[in-house]
Design an enzyme around this catalytic site. Structure first.
Site, short mmCIF file in Angstrom:
data_model
loop_
_atom_site.label_atom_id
_atom_site.label_comp_id
_atom_site.label_asym_id
_atom_site.label_seq_id
_atom_site.Cartn_x
_atom_site.Cartn_y
_atom_site.Cartn_z
N LYS A 280 17.98 13.82 -34.40
CA LYS A 280 19.38 13.81 -34.85
C LYS A 280 19.61 15.15 -35.55
O LYS A 280 19.48 15.27 -36.77
CB LYS A 280 19.60 12.61 -35.79
N1 PMP Z 1 24.16 7.76 -30.89
C1 PMP Z 1 24.49 8.91 -31.49
C2 PMP Z 1 24.56 10.14 -30.66
C3 PMP Z 1 24.78 8.94 -32.86
O1 PMP Z 1 25.13 10.07 -33.46
C4 PMP Z 1 24.72 7.74 -33.60
C5 PMP Z 1 25.04 7.76 -35.07
N2 PMP Z 1 23.91 8.07 -35.83
C6 PMP Z 1 24.35 6.57 -32.94
C7 PMP Z 1 24.08 6.61 -31.58
C8 PMP Z 1 24.21 5.28 -33.69
O2 PMP Z 1 23.09 5.36 -34.55
P1 PMP Z 1 23.03 4.54 -35.90
O3 PMP Z 1 23.29 3.14 -35.55
O4 PMP Z 1 21.66 4.77 -36.40
O5 PMP Z 1 24.08 5.11 -36.78
#
Ligand code: PMP
Length: 301
Positions: A153
């Protein structure tokens, strides 16, 4: 902007948290970040899945030899601490990040590159309305793990999300859905995608989609509710044929998608499975489900 942010180990006034224009991350996207929610339930502010976010946070940079040079305990304390420092008593979004500081213009990032670390928070209610959103499948594809690590991320990855969002908004949709390189559903710019058909749930595997913490929560809730859920390739055509579609993400929580490419999903209203999932999720984050209190970290003693 709230009064205080946390920068490199200290609480400082937001206006004083500045970095040089030569900061590497501004030029190349060499930053790792998390998005975390904390929920105010009338008594306390509870951070949702703090440990899982901190674990992913550290891993994100490691793909690029960007080393978070602070222990998890310090990051957890900074994340809850920034809420206390700003006396936040409403639901909010917390953004920890670390990035390569002054490292010239070199593309050679090593474990010795200078890393700066920061946390800020902002009050945040719902990202999308409860009635559901429209989505469209955009022409831009989700990058594959063969180009850049999908599970990292990191700032640079989000240009893919930004170009997809721009296309979706220009075509009048609330949110984009990206396909992967083989043409199957990958994910949304900041959310994972789920389809529901005949009472069964499916979500794409993690080859090109982020291992979302809300995705994981949704799979767990489905199991609790006795709903069959599987991780498997989801062809694009399944979006149109689905009874229900929903997105999961920290900011979006569980959001029903009621139309895709201008075509209604189901009857064009949030479906029963989605509504059940949303209500379970709300119980968990608000501390009303005893099985999941270990996912909550109280901000105030
Ligand atoms: N996909 C992407 C590309 C994201 O940026 C996010 C947000 N973090 C998610 C999925 C969902 O992840 P999470 O549930 O951990 O927020």
């Amino acid at each position: 902007m709230l009064k205080y942010v946390w920068l490199d180990g200290r609480y400082v006034q937001s206006s004083r948290a500045v970095v040089p224009i030569t900061t590497h991350a501004i030029h190349y996207g060499t930053s790792a970040f998390e998005g975390i929610r904390a929920y105010w339930n009338g008594k306390n502010l509870n951070v949702f899945r703090l440990d899982d976010h901190v674990t992913r946070f550290r891993r994100s940079g490691a793909y690029y030899d960007m080393v978070l040079d602070r222990p998890d305990s310090e990051m957890r304390a900074a994340i809850t601490g920034i809420c206390r420092k700003n006396l936040i008593k409403k639901s909010c979004y917390i953004r920890p990040f670390y990035f390569v500081g002054e490292h010239g213009i070199s593309l050679h990032v090593t474990k010795r590159a200078p890393i700066r670390t920061a946390v800020f928070a902002l009050p945040m209610g719902r990202l999308f309305g409860a009635g559901g959103i429209s989505a469209c499948v955009v022409s831009w594809r989700k990058f594959s793990d063969g180009s850049t690590p999908v599970q990292a991320k990191v700032g640079g990855n989000y240009l893919n999300s930004i170009i997809a969002t721009g296309e979706a908004k220009r075509s009048g949709a609330d949110e984009a859905i990206l396909l992967d390189h083989s043409g199957n559903v990958s994910e949304a710019p900041g959310e994972n995608v789920f389809v529901v058909r005949n009472g069964r749930i499916a979500t794409p595997p993690l080859e090109s989609a982020l291992d979302g913490i809300t995705r994981d929560a949704a799979l767990s809730i489905a199991e609790d509710l006795g709903i069959k859920a599987e991780e498997r390739p989801v062809p694009r055509s399944e979006l149109g044929a689905a009874d229900e579609v929903f997105l999961t993400g920290t900011a979006a929580e569980i959001t029903p998608v009621i139309s895709i490419d201008g075509k209604k999903i189901g009857n064009g209203r949030p479906g029963d499975v989605t509504k059940k999932m949303i209500s379970e999720y709300a119980d968990i984050v608000m501390g009303r489900n005893d099985d999941y209190t270990h996912w909550l970290t109280a901000v105030y003693p």
